[in-house]
Design a protein around this motif. Structure first.
Motif, mmCIF file in Angstrom:
data_model
loop_
_atom_site.group_PDB
_atom_site.id
_atom_site.type_symbol
_atom_site.label_atom_id
_atom_site.label_comp_id
_atom_site.label_asym_id
_atom_site.label_seq_id
_atom_site.Cartn_x
_atom_site.Cartn_y
_atom_site.Cartn_z
ATOM 1 N N THR A 1 7.391 21.511 -12.991
ATOM 2 C CA THR A 1 7.283 20.669 -14.192
ATOM 3 C C THR A 1 5.739 21.029 -14.981
ATOM 4 O OG1 THR A 1 8.891 18.900 -13.518
ATOM 5 C CG2 THR A 1 7.330 18.536 -15.176
ATOM 6 N N THR A 2 4.734 20.890 -13.992
ATOM 7 C CA THR A 2 3.128 21.018 -14.562
ATOM 8 C C THR A 2 3.105 22.492 -15.143
ATOM 9 O OG1 THR A 2 2.742 19.535 -12.875
ATOM 10 C CG2 THR A 2 1.026 20.729 -13.721
ATOM 11 N N VAL A 3 3.738 23.491 -14.396
ATOM 12 C CA VAL A 3 3.527 24.841 -14.636
ATOM 13 C C VAL A 3 4.086 25.088 -16.003
ATOM 14 C CG1 VAL A 3 4.399 27.208 -14.158
ATOM 15 C CG2 VAL A 3 3.074 25.817 -12.299
ATOM 16 N N GLU A 4 5.448 24.707 -16.329
ATOM 17 C CA GLU A 4 6.218 24.709 -17.331
ATOM 18 C C GLU A 4 5.516 24.227 -18.579
ATOM 19 O OE1 GLU A 4 8.977 26.763 -18.008
ATOM 20 O OE2 GLU A 4 8.480 27.551 -15.791
ATOM 21 N N GLY A 5 4.994 22.998 -18.339
ATOM 22 C CA GLY A 5 4.335 22.295 -19.315
ATOM 23 C C GLY A 5 2.954 22.866 -19.805
ATOM 24 N N LEU A 6 2.382 23.581 -18.984
ATOM 25 C CA LEU A 6 1.076 24.419 -19.241
ATOM 26 C C LEU A 6 1.688 25.567 -20.172
ATOM 27 C CD1 LEU A 6 -0.805 24.826 -15.899
ATOM 28 C CD2 LEU A 6 -1.830 23.496 -18.309
ATOM 29 N N GLY B 1 0.770 -1.254 0.224
ATOM 30 C CA GLY B 1 -0.036 0.012 -0.081
ATOM 31 C C GLY B 1 0.936 1.244 -0.025
ATOM 32 N N SER B 2 2.132 1.242 -0.043
ATOM 33 C CA SER B 2 2.810 2.348 -0.054
ATOM 34 C C SER B 2 3.354 2.730 -1.362
ATOM 35 C CB SER B 2 4.378 2.037 0.751
ATOM 36 O OG SER B 2 4.104 1.811 2.057
ATOM 37 N N ASP B 3 4.003 3.916 -1.752
ATOM 38 C CA ASP B 3 4.393 4.228 -3.025
ATOM 39 C C ASP B 3 3.277 4.456 -3.975
ATOM 40 O OD1 ASP B 3 7.655 4.339 -2.710
ATOM 41 O OD2 ASP B 3 7.440 2.227 -2.125
ATOM 42 N N LEU B 4 2.281 4.606 -3.753
ATOM 43 C CA LEU B 4 1.270 5.028 -4.573
ATOM 44 C C LEU B 4 1.736 6.041 -5.455
ATOM 45 C CD1 LEU B 4 -1.595 4.724 -6.009
ATOM 46 C CD2 LEU B 4 -2.463 5.943 -3.647
ATOM 47 N N GLN B 5 1.508 5.978 -6.811
ATOM 48 C CA GLN B 5 1.897 7.353 -7.771
ATOM 49 C C GLN B 5 0.754 7.017 -8.644
ATOM 50 O OE1 GLN B 5 5.950 5.911 -9.424
ATOM 51 N NE2 GLN B 5 6.095 5.031 -7.512
ATOM 52 N N ASP B 6 0.672 8.395 -9.166
ATOM 53 C CA ASP B 6 -0.568 8.609 -10.277
ATOM 54 C C ASP B 6 -0.056 9.612 -11.179
ATOM 55 O OD1 ASP B 6 -2.635 8.464 -11.743
ATOM 56 O OD2 ASP B 6 -4.043 9.639 -10.195
ATOM 57 N N HIS B 7 -0.545 9.685 -12.449
ATOM 58 C CA HIS B 7 -0.233 11.010 -13.269
ATOM 59 C C HIS B 7 -1.411 11.844 -13.032
ATOM 60 C CE1 HIS B 7 2.085 8.403 -16.153
ATOM 61 N NE2 HIS B 7 2.887 9.192 -15.665
ATOM 62 N N MET B 8 -1.152 13.168 -12.791
ATOM 63 C CA MET B 8 -1.964 14.333 -12.588
ATOM 64 C C MET B 8 -2.075 15.123 -13.778
ATOM 65 S SD MET B 8 -2.038 17.474 -10.206
ATOM 66 C CE MET B 8 -1.472 18.674 -11.122
ATOM 67 N N GLN B 9 -3.583 15.220 -14.439
ATOM 68 C CA GLN B 9 -3.720 16.292 -15.582
ATOM 69 C C GLN B 9 -4.319 17.621 -15.162
ATOM 70 O OE1 GLN B 9 -6.596 15.317 -18.683
ATOM 71 N NE2 GLN B 9 -7.779 14.176 -17.163
ATOM 72 N N VAL B 10 -3.675 18.643 -15.961
ATOM 73 C CA VAL B 10 -4.320 19.973 -15.955
ATOM 74 C C VAL B 10 -4.714 20.341 -17.490
ATOM 75 C CG1 VAL B 10 -4.056 22.288 -15.012
ATOM 76 C CG2 VAL B 10 -2.933 20.524 -14.013
ATOM 77 N N PHE C 1 -12.739 22.914 -27.400
ATOM 78 C CA PHE C 1 -11.770 21.578 -27.559
ATOM 79 C C PHE C 1 -10.809 21.846 -26.477
ATOM 80 C CE2 PHE C 1 -9.977 24.654 -30.397
ATOM 81 C CZ PHE C 1 -8.586 24.855 -30.199
ATOM 82 N N THR C 2 -10.197 20.709 -26.052
ATOM 83 C CA THR C 2 -9.207 20.838 -24.755
ATOM 84 C C THR C 2 -7.971 20.239 -25.242
ATOM 85 O OG1 THR C 2 -11.220 20.129 -23.836
ATOM 86 C CG2 THR C 2 -9.412 19.609 -22.497
ATOM 87 N N ALA C 3 -7.153 20.513 -24.329
ATOM 88 C CA ALA C 3 -5.577 19.919 -24.476
ATOM 89 C C ALA C 3 -5.084 20.054 -22.945
ATOM 90 C CB ALA C 3 -4.703 20.828 -25.090
ATOM 91 N N SER C 4 -4.577 18.960 -22.526
ATOM 92 C CA SER C 4 -4.199 18.823 -21.187
ATOM 93 C C SER C 4 -2.683 18.342 -21.116
ATOM 94 C CB SER C 4 -5.002 17.762 -20.208
ATOM 95 O OG SER C 4 -4.615 16.463 -20.716
ATOM 96 N N VAL C 5 -2.151 18.916 -19.820
ATOM 97 C CA VAL C 5 -0.693 18.498 -19.785
ATOM 98 C C VAL C 5 -0.628 17.387 -18.492
ATOM 99 C CG1 VAL C 5 0.378 20.600 -20.365
ATOM 100 C CG2 VAL C 5 -0.291 20.421 -17.915
ATOM 101 N N CYS C 6 0.312 16.401 -18.684
ATOM 102 C CA CYS C 6 0.445 15.560 -17.868
ATOM 103 C C CYS C 6 1.931 15.368 -17.473
ATOM 104 C CB CYS C 6 -0.179 14.169 -18.145
ATOM 105 S SG CYS C 6 0.398 12.616 -17.432
ATOM 106 N N GLN C 7 2.266 15.561 -16.339
ATOM 107 C CA GLN C 7 3.818 15.282 -15.720
ATOM 108 C C GLN C 7 3.969 13.850 -15.758
ATOM 109 O OE1 GLN C 7 4.774 15.921 -11.906
ATOM 110 N NE2 GLN C 7 6.920 15.796 -12.123
ATOM 111 N N LEU C 8 5.032 13.502 -16.513
ATOM 112 C CA LEU C 8 4.950 11.831 -16.831
ATOM 113 C C LEU C 8 5.719 11.196 -15.634
ATOM 114 C CD1 LEU C 8 6.264 12.014 -20.520
ATOM 115 C CD2 LEU C 8 3.938 11.066 -19.683
#
Length: 546
Positions: A433-438, A302-311, A392-399
């Motif tokens: 990273t997320t801000v620069e991606g946007l 149950g540790s080390d849970l990771q996920d991609h976030m989108q904006v 229309f939509t475009a989203s960024v996701c930090q990999l």
């Protein structure tokens, strides 16, 4: 062990059956295992799925994922705990609860990640998981529409297809990316991931090709494969530290199935660690708190849970060519339905990304750290009504997020949803990273190729301009892109849950095979890697049985 032995349970249940292998969870990994382990016709296999059969019409129509997003008959519909990095908001976490698991309700994109992701797994001590090791399994699984080559397979169970919707907006995005300095890439799963291009999807002639469709359907007639739906696994039963049986509930009946060889947990990043914890394998303080006998103190479960976030960035479109316009017009809805019925083409074949891009936010990086998903529709919140205007939509996701979270049971009752904490935007790297991606995405959306289609930026809009304002927008509106992993992480360190052959460390007769074993998150969508993991696991299980 609080009476959790298989022999104890068997004594209370005269209907106990025995199989060589028991697979818990008929999602992307479980369907692969069920097919491969039953292929010899000799090994008996029981596949348990908590959800129903995949008979819902919208499962098989690609754009149907919008209808299934909040359909509790096929979706666990989890929520995170309040997220500190997202202004205390809880984030909705859809997960498939149906034959095919999340591959029956996901966005259908076929993306493997970067070669370097798997080499990093190997460098962390997981022998046999480098890119050269896993590529043959990607190819084995694949039935690539474009044919076989050095990177792709043809004739495998999983159809991988090109887009069947000629959307001018999605094409214009690729051209705009090139104008912004991001090269065109015809194959995100080939030599290199970097660039902009069309996504391929797990579809066949305009229909969803879930793991249930691709792997389970061809195997269902085998007399040695037994599939039980609406069967919720409650706990694994042990004799000492050997996994012996699975106790599961079907309706009001509790049943027990014994495994002669192995129990394979393939319930995903949330339900796999939940089942282990309910069974006495997990952090001892947590198990003691809920009155569960400790079979193995395993703090990493149950540790080390990771996920991609989108904006997301939403644009108003100058032409009535978006899905918003189709939905707003009863006549166009009918025409779209007829087009799909006759030719399996058009808007109903749209996946959760038509075109997209992978790029670096810093030229010093070795590989892209941002993924963009482009979609010819818009909404305030995914799964809700489309906007009344053309959009229309475009989203960024930090990999490769650095943030880590956890999955913990809240109760010894298996029907109580677990506590999910992801800790989005917990590190400076993730925020920057997320801000620069946007900012880079905005440059693409302002490029000449998209100018004829753009009225203005609707969300976040020109009022959000500085880095601080963009970060505040990320906190207010950021959400998951549905890629939780790593809660039963593979490795050799004390917190690793499984070894490089996916055997639960410290336990016999038990493996975990799904996205929860990833040492860390891959740089892209997770479905194709999960199928690869299960293909490789199938070979290892059969080798170890000899």
């Amino acid at each position: 062990m609080n009476g959790t032995t298989a022999s104890h349970a068997s004594g209370n249940n005269a209907s106990t059956l025995e199989y060589d292998y028991i697979i818990v969870g008929a999602g992307s990994a479980g369907c692969v295992l069920a097919n491969r382990l039953s292929a010899d016709g000799k090994s008996s296999v029981l596949l348990l799925e908590a959800g129903p059969k995949d008979t819902n019409l919208w499962i098989h129509v690609p754009l149907g994922y919008g209808k299934l997003f909040k359909d509790k008959t096929v979706n666990w519909m989890y929520q995170t705990e309040p997220e500190p990095g997202l202004d205390g908001r809880s984030v909705f976490q859809p997960r498939g609860k149906v034959l095919g698991g999340s591959s029956s309700i996901n966005g259908l994109l076929y993306v493997r990640g970067q070669h370097q992701d798997y080499d990093r797994w190997r460098q962390r001590g997981n022998a046999g998981w480098g890119y050269d090791d896993v590529l043959p399994y990607f190819k084995k699984a694949e039935n690539q529409q474009r044919g076989a080559d050095d990177f792709h397979g043809a004739g495998g169970p999983l159809p991988v297809s090109d887009s069947r919707h000629a959307d001018p907006l999605s094409g214009a995005f690729i051209t705009a990316a090139a104008e912004a300095g991001i090269p065109t890439n015809p194959d995100f799963n080939g030599v290199s991931q970097e660039g902009a291009g069309w996504f391929q999807t797990t579809t066949q002639r305009g229909r969803r090709a879930s793991a249930a469709f691709s792997y389970l359907r061809p195997a269902r007639g085998r007399s040695n494969l037994h599939i039980e739906t609406s069967a919720l696994a409650q706990r694994i039963l042990f004799e000492g530290r050997r996994a012996r049986a699975v106790e599961y509930r079907q309706g009001s009946t509790v049943k027990t199935a014994r495994a002669r060889r192995e129990i394979l947990v393939s319930s995903g990043a949330y339900n796999s660690p939940q089942l282990l914890q309910l069974s006495g394998v997990g952090p001892s303080d947590l198990l003691n708190k809920h009155g569960i006998g400790v079979v193995l103190d395993a703090p990493g479960v149950g540790s080390d849970l990771q996920d991609h976030m989108q904006v997301r960035i939403v644009m108003r479109c100058a032409k009535k060519i978006t899905l918003n316009d189709v939905v707003a017009s009863p006549v166009r809805q009918i025409m779209t339905g007829v087009q799909y019925a006759l030719s399996r083409t058009g808007p109903l074949t749209i996946a959760a990304g038509t075109s997209g891009a992978f790029f670096k936010t810093n030229p010093r990086l070795a590989t892209p750290d941002i993924q963009v998903h482009f979609l010819p529709f818009s909404t305030d919140k995914m799964g809700e009504k489309l906007h009344a205007f053309s959009g229309f939509t475009a989203s960024v996701c930090q990999l490769r997020p650095e943030s880590r979270g956890s999955l913990r049971i809240k109760s010894a009752d298996p029907t109580v949803p677990p506590e999910i904490r992801i800790n989005y935007l917990a590190t400076e790297t993730d925020r920057t990273t997320t801000v620069e991606g946007l900012k880079i995405l905005r440059n693409i959306l302002r490029a000449p190729a998209l100018k004829p289609y753009v009225v203005d930026e609707y969300d976040p809009g020109p009022k959000v301009a500085t880095d601080e304002e963009l970060l505040a927008y990320c906190r207010q509106r950021g959400s998951t892109i549905y890629h939780p992993t790593s809660t039963c992480r593979m490795g050799n360190d004390p917190l690793a849950v499984v070894d490089q052959r996916l055997r639960v460390r410290g336990i016999e007769g038990l493996r975990v095979v799904d996205c929860s074993v990833m040492p860390d998150l891959v740089s892209g969508n997770t479905n194709a890697p999960v199928i690869m993991i299960a293909e490789k696991a199938s070979d290892m299980i059969l080798e170890d049985a000899r």
